[in-house]
Design an enzyme around this catalytic site. Structure first.
Site, PDB file in Angstrom:
ATOM      1  N   HIS A   1       2.154 -29.975 -14.594  1.00  0.00           N
ATOM      2  CA  HIS A   1       1.755 -28.605 -14.955  1.00  0.00           C
ATOM      3  C   HIS A   1       1.083 -27.947 -13.756  1.00  0.00           C
ATOM      4  O   HIS A   1       0.852 -28.574 -12.729  1.00  0.00           O
ATOM      5  CB  HIS A   1       0.856 -28.595 -16.193  1.00  0.00           C
ATOM      6  CG  HIS A   1      -0.422 -29.388 -16.071  1.00  0.00           C
ATOM      7  ND1 HIS A   1      -1.534 -28.923 -15.419  1.00  0.00           N
ATOM      8  CD2 HIS A   1      -0.762 -30.628 -16.527  1.00  0.00           C
ATOM      9  CE1 HIS A   1      -2.510 -29.813 -15.505  1.00  0.00           C
ATOM     10  NE2 HIS A   1      -2.061 -30.875 -16.160  1.00  0.00           N
TER      11      HIS A   1
ATOM     12  N   TYR B   1      -1.165 -38.153 -15.095  1.00  0.00           N
ATOM     13  CA  TYR B   1      -0.746 -38.759 -16.366  1.00  0.00           C
ATOM     14  C   TYR B   1       0.246 -39.866 -16.033  1.00  0.00           C
ATOM     15  O   TYR B   1       1.312 -39.592 -15.471  1.00  0.00           O
ATOM     16  CB  TYR B   1      -0.092 -37.700 -17.262  1.00  0.00           C
ATOM     17  CG  TYR B   1      -0.909 -36.424 -17.334  1.00  0.00           C
ATOM     18  CD1 TYR B   1      -1.921 -36.269 -18.277  1.00  0.00           C
ATOM     19  CD2 TYR B   1      -0.709 -35.385 -16.402  1.00  0.00           C
ATOM     20  CE1 TYR B   1      -2.702 -35.113 -18.314  1.00  0.00           C
ATOM     21  CE2 TYR B   1      -1.480 -34.238 -16.425  1.00  0.00           C
ATOM     22  CZ  TYR B   1      -2.473 -34.102 -17.382  1.00  0.00           C
ATOM     23  OH  TYR B   1      -3.245 -32.958 -17.402  1.00  0.00           O
TER      24      TYR B   1
ATOM     25  N   HIS C   1      -4.422 -18.157 -22.346  1.00  0.00           N
ATOM     26  CA  HIS C   1      -3.513 -17.953 -21.205  1.00  0.00           C
ATOM     27  C   HIS C   1      -3.428 -16.445 -21.070  1.00  0.00           C
ATOM     28  O   HIS C   1      -2.576 -15.798 -21.672  1.00  0.00           O
ATOM     29  CB  HIS C   1      -2.140 -18.579 -21.468  1.00  0.00           C
ATOM     30  CG  HIS C   1      -2.219 -20.081 -21.584  1.00  0.00           C
ATOM     31  ND1 HIS C   1      -1.236 -20.845 -22.150  1.00  0.00           N
ATOM     32  CD2 HIS C   1      -3.175 -20.970 -21.190  1.00  0.00           C
ATOM     33  CE1 HIS C   1      -1.589 -22.126 -22.118  1.00  0.00           C
ATOM     34  NE2 HIS C   1      -2.760 -22.225 -21.542  1.00  0.00           N
TER      35      HIS C   1
ATOM     36  N   HIS D   1      -4.621 -20.990 -14.859  1.00  0.00           N
ATOM     37  CA  HIS D   1      -4.061 -19.771 -15.454  1.00  0.00           C
ATOM     38  C   HIS D   1      -5.201 -18.782 -15.596  1.00  0.00           C
ATOM     39  O   HIS D   1      -6.377 -19.165 -15.592  1.00  0.00           O
ATOM     40  CB  HIS D   1      -3.418 -20.074 -16.815  1.00  0.00           C
ATOM     41  CG  HIS D   1      -4.301 -20.860 -17.752  1.00  0.00           C
ATOM     42  ND1 HIS D   1      -5.282 -20.280 -18.521  1.00  0.00           N
ATOM     43  CD2 HIS D   1      -4.394 -22.195 -18.008  1.00  0.00           C
ATOM     44  CE1 HIS D   1      -5.911 -21.208 -19.227  1.00  0.00           C
ATOM     45  NE2 HIS D   1      -5.398 -22.397 -18.926  1.00  0.00           N
TER      46      HIS D   1
ATOM     47  N   ARG E   1      -7.360 -35.189 -17.155  1.00  0.00           N
ATOM     48  CA  ARG E   1      -7.376 -33.783 -16.730  1.00  0.00           C
ATOM     49  C   ARG E   1      -8.838 -33.373 -16.655  1.00  0.00           C
ATOM     50  O   ARG E   1      -9.647 -33.793 -17.479  1.00  0.00           O
ATOM     51  CB  ARG E   1      -6.594 -32.910 -17.726  1.00  0.00           C
ATOM     52  CG  ARG E   1      -6.565 -31.445 -17.391  1.00  0.00           C
ATOM     53  CD  ARG E   1      -5.421 -30.672 -18.075  1.00  0.00           C
ATOM     54  NE  ARG E   1      -5.521 -30.573 -19.522  1.00  0.00           N
ATOM     55  CZ  ARG E   1      -4.791 -31.259 -20.384  1.00  0.00           C
ATOM     56  NH1 ARG E   1      -3.882 -32.118 -19.951  1.00  0.00           N
ATOM     57  NH2 ARG E   1      -4.942 -31.112 -21.692  1.00  0.00           N
TER      58      ARG E   1
ATOM     59  N   HIS F   1      -0.446 -31.649 -24.769  1.00  0.00           N
ATOM     60  CA  HIS F   1      -1.066 -30.860 -25.840  1.00  0.00           C
ATOM     61  C   HIS F   1      -1.165 -31.656 -27.135  1.00  0.00           C
ATOM     62  O   HIS F   1      -0.836 -31.157 -28.204  1.00  0.00           O
ATOM     63  CB  HIS F   1      -0.296 -29.550 -26.058  1.00  0.00           C
ATOM     64  CG  HIS F   1      -0.530 -28.561 -24.955  1.00  0.00           C
ATOM     65  ND1 HIS F   1       0.187 -27.391 -24.825  1.00  0.00           N
ATOM     66  CD2 HIS F   1      -1.413 -28.563 -23.923  1.00  0.00           C
ATOM     67  CE1 HIS F   1      -0.251 -26.725 -23.762  1.00  0.00           C
ATOM     68  NE2 HIS F   1      -1.213 -27.412 -23.194  1.00  0.00           N
TER      69      HIS F   1
ATOM     70  N   ASP G   1     -12.179 -22.608 -21.985  1.00  0.00           N
ATOM     71  CA  ASP G   1     -11.109 -23.613 -21.930  1.00  0.00           C
ATOM     72  C   ASP G   1     -11.585 -24.748 -21.009  1.00  0.00           C
ATOM     73  O   ASP G   1     -11.600 -24.591 -19.792  1.00  0.00           O
ATOM     74  CB  ASP G   1      -9.848 -22.926 -21.373  1.00  0.00           C
ATOM     75  CG  ASP G   1      -8.636 -23.834 -21.327  1.00  0.00           C
ATOM     76  OD1 ASP G   1      -8.703 -24.961 -21.844  1.00  0.00           O
ATOM     77  OD2 ASP G   1      -7.606 -23.394 -20.765  1.00  0.00           O
TER      78      ASP G   1
ATOM     79  N   ASP H   1      -1.016 -16.986 -51.766  1.00  0.00           N
ATOM     80  CA  ASP H   1      -1.780 -15.754 -51.524  1.00  0.00           C
ATOM     81  C   ASP H   1      -2.946 -15.981 -50.558  1.00  0.00           C
ATOM     82  O   ASP H   1      -3.914 -15.236 -50.543  1.00  0.00           O
ATOM     83  CB  ASP H   1      -2.296 -15.189 -52.859  1.00  0.00           C
ATOM     84  CG  ASP H   1      -3.209 -16.178 -53.565  1.00  0.00           C
ATOM     85  OD1 ASP H   1      -3.300 -17.348 -53.123  1.00  0.00           O
ATOM     86  OD2 ASP H   1      -3.844 -15.788 -54.560  1.00  0.00           O
TER      87      ASP H   1
ATOM     88  N   GLU I   1      -7.569 -26.794 -13.261  1.00  0.00           N
ATOM     89  CA  GLU I   1      -7.350 -27.933 -14.151  1.00  0.00           C
ATOM     90  C   GLU I   1      -6.298 -28.927 -13.671  1.00  0.00           C
ATOM     91  O   GLU I   1      -5.272 -29.117 -14.311  1.00  0.00           O
ATOM     92  CB  GLU I   1      -6.980 -27.439 -15.554  1.00  0.00           C
ATOM     93  CG  GLU I   1      -5.856 -26.412 -15.635  1.00  0.00           C
ATOM     94  CD  GLU I   1      -5.528 -26.043 -17.090  1.00  0.00           C
ATOM     95  OE1 GLU I   1      -5.310 -26.969 -17.889  1.00  0.00           O
ATOM     96  OE2 GLU I   1      -5.478 -24.852 -17.402  1.00  0.00           O
TER      97      GLU I   1
ATOM     98  N   ASP J   1      -9.537 -31.445 -24.550  1.00  0.00           N
ATOM     99  CA  ASP J   1      -9.296 -30.113 -24.007  1.00  0.00           C
ATOM    100  C   ASP J   1      -9.594 -29.152 -25.143  1.00  0.00           C
ATOM    101  O   ASP J   1      -8.817 -29.049 -26.093  1.00  0.00           O
ATOM    102  CB  ASP J   1      -7.827 -30.014 -23.549  1.00  0.00           C
ATOM    103  CG  ASP J   1      -7.489 -28.669 -22.917  1.00  0.00           C
ATOM    104  OD1 ASP J   1      -8.263 -27.712 -23.085  1.00  0.00           O
ATOM    105  OD2 ASP J   1      -6.424 -28.584 -22.273  1.00  0.00           O
TER     106      ASP J   1
ATOM    107  N   GLU K   1     -10.909 -29.795 -16.318  1.00  0.00           N
ATOM    108  CA  GLU K   1     -10.663 -28.348 -16.348  1.00  0.00           C
ATOM    109  C   GLU K   1     -11.971 -27.589 -16.466  1.00  0.00           C
ATOM    110  O   GLU K   1     -12.765 -27.826 -17.380  1.00  0.00           O
ATOM    111  CB  GLU K   1      -9.767 -28.012 -17.553  1.00  0.00           C
ATOM    112  CG  GLU K   1      -9.582 -26.516 -17.770  1.00  0.00           C
ATOM    113  CD  GLU K   1      -8.562 -26.187 -18.854  1.00  0.00           C
ATOM    114  OE1 GLU K   1      -8.423 -26.964 -19.803  1.00  0.00           O
ATOM    115  OE2 GLU K   1      -7.906 -25.130 -18.718  1.00  0.00           O
TER     116      GLU K   1
HETATM  117  N1  GLY Z   1      -5.744 -25.675 -23.363  1.00  0.00           N
HETATM  118  C1  GLY Z   1      -4.557 -25.255 -22.761  1.00  0.00           C
HETATM  119  C2  GLY Z   1      -4.707 -25.176 -21.317  1.00  0.00           C
HETATM  120  O1  GLY Z   1      -5.550 -25.834 -20.754  1.00  0.00           O
HETATM  121  O2  GLY Z   1      -4.065 -24.422 -20.663  1.00  0.00           O
HETATM  122 MN    MN Z   2      -6.243 -24.254 -19.441  1.00  0.00          MN
HETATM  123 MN    MN Z   3      -7.379 -26.459 -21.570  1.00  0.00          MN
END
Ligand code: GLY
Ligand code: MN
Ligand code: MN
Length: 448
Positions: free
Chosen positions: A355, A399, A366, A359, A416, A248, A276, A43, A395, A265, A418
């Site tokens: 990637h 890697y 996103h 975005h 990364r 991720h 982000d 619940d 970003e 991140d 970002e």
């Molecule tokens: N945290 C997911 C991205 O950077 O898009």
């Molecule tokens: Mn991002």
């Molecule tokens: Mn991110």
């Protein structure tokens, strides 16, 4: 949790804008529910998060609410929400109730949501078109629910009145509206960015060999919450050593080792808006030679992408610029071979950069909005031009997983960087730079 939305005029203006669009297509009725509550176990519920489109149009973050808009000779906006109930409110907290919600958020009227089926059946009469979100992963039953109201309405009048015979999707028009942020939204996003940057600073300062990933996650959450952010915008990624090459990787039990890089991140959600940020730093406070070499390539790629983030550039210009810098860097370090043109042409960077460079960012991390020129998002349409008021992430990353094809000194380096950018009239503003990106500044911050 009631969110801070002091300026309700923006919600009224957005509803008017949507109704004007509906009228341009002949008018009709729009039905927009908020998100359902979700059971976590037995619940016990997942913490509640409203639907972004619903919140954008109403300012209301309560569950079990619906927005109905009627666009025609006379526009009407009607809210359905839970009625006041002192006994239940003792357990679950105060609700607005229809009367107070209607006057506070500026609806023409509001009703108790228990009247939804009966009222919607009546409201379908005389309308030719239903506007709603046709693709709604969180609420797959919506269309059959609307269909039920239409069926009941048409059976009740047996052909003597019009009932809806056309479905129209509101997703694209709402996405276009949400893509350009107004001053109030930008101010919330700046504040969310500032809080998240503070979280990254705190996590960097708490890091060190022997600490767990989850300990840094706790530092982030502490900072987000103590500044009033209601939630994370997405599950925090805290990745030590080889984990940084998993894009991720959720913060887990791994222990930072002397010589590891740590990639975080993470971003908070404040009053319905996401931030982000990614930063990468050495667990022991000092970049090794190979770590610094790759870090500087990624940083240069980010500066190159930021220089292409302005109304003079299309969406993909930043990605193209980042690819060029990353590829040249990989060539210089001997991780790939050939000329720059050839290496870009055959996507030689892809094993190390898989990637995209950013975005849209907004209510959803996103965020909605086509990356191609409107009106549609077909592959063969050109990339859309950036416009002042759009918000996006920048970003780039690199890697390097263990492989015989690359020098061992680079193995398990995952980087990364970002930041969140607001497009301005002549460039962009990076709103997340309260946490440093410069490697020397990171090292001095970690010495404090
Ligand atoms: N945290 C997911 C991205 O950077 O898009
Ligand atoms: Mn991002
Ligand atoms: Mn991110």
């Amino acid at each position: 949790m009631t969110l801070c939305a002091p300026d309700t005029t923006s919600f009224i203006r957005r509803r008017q804008q949507l109704m004007a669009w509906m009228r341009s297509l002949g008018g009709g009725i729009a039905v927009i529910p908020t998100a359902p509550e979700r059971t976590r176990n037995r619940d016990n519920h997942h913490s509640y998060r409203h639907d972004s489109d619903f919140f954008y149009l109403t300012g209301l973050s309560e569950a079990h609410a619906w927005l109905v808009l009627i666009a025609g000779d006379k526009d009407q906006s009607i809210l359905f929400c839970e009625g006041k109930n002192p006994e239940v409110e003792i357990w679950n907290g105060l609700r607005w109730g229809p009367e107070a919600a209607a006057s506070h958020f500026g609806f023409d009227r509001a009703e108790d949501v228990i009247e939804l089926d009966a009222s919607l059946t009546k409201l379908m009469l005389g309308q030719s078109r239903v506007f709603t979100t046709l693709s709604r992963p969180a609420q797959t039953g919506l269309l059959s629910q609307v269909q039920g109201w239409i069926t009941q309405a048409s059976q009740s009048v047996r052909g003597t009145r019009v009932t809806p015979h056309q479905w129209l999707d509101i997703s694209d028009v709402l996405a276009e509206m949400r893509l350009i942020k107004d001053a109030g939204e930008l101010s919330t996003m700046r504040r969310a960015a500032q809080i998240s940057a503070g979280g990254h600073v705190r996590a960097m300062q708490a890091a060190g060999p022997g600490r767990h990933e989850y300990e840094l996650e706790a530092e982030l959450l502490h900072e987000f919450r103590r500044h009033g952010a209601q939630s994370v915008a997405y599950d925090s990624i805290v990745a030590a050593g080889a984990n940084a090459c998993i894009l991720h990787h959720r913060a887990g039990n791994s222990v930072m080792q002397d010589g590891d890089l740590v990639l975080i991140d993470a971003g908070c959600e404040l009053d319905g808006y996401a931030s982000d940020i990614t930063r990468t730093f050495p667990a022991n406070g000092v970049f090794s030679g190979p770590q610094r070499a790759l870090y500087e390539i990624v940083l240069a790629a980010q500066y190159a992408a930021a220089a292409c983030t302005s109304p003079a550039h299309h969406w993909n210009a930043g990605h193209d610029a980042a690819i060029s810098v990353l590829t040249q860097g990989l060539l210089d370090e001997g991780l790939i071979q050939g000329t720059l043109e050839q290496a870009i042409e055959r996507a030689a960077y892809q094993p190390f950069y898989m990637h995209r460079t950013g975005h849209w960012l907004g209510m959803d991390v996103h965020d909605v909005g086509s990356y191609r020129a409107p009106p549609a998002s077909d592959q063969d349409r050109p990339w859309r031009m950036l416009q002042a008021g759009m918000v996006l992430t920048i970003e780039p990353g690199l890697y390097v997983r263990p492989s015989e094809k690359v020098p061992e000194a680079f193995w398990n380096i995952g980087i990364r960087i970002e930041d969140d950018a607001i497009v301005t009239e002549d460039g962009c503003e990076l709103i997340t730079r309260d946490v440093p990106v410069d490697p020397d500044e990171i090292e001095s911050l970690m010495r404090v």
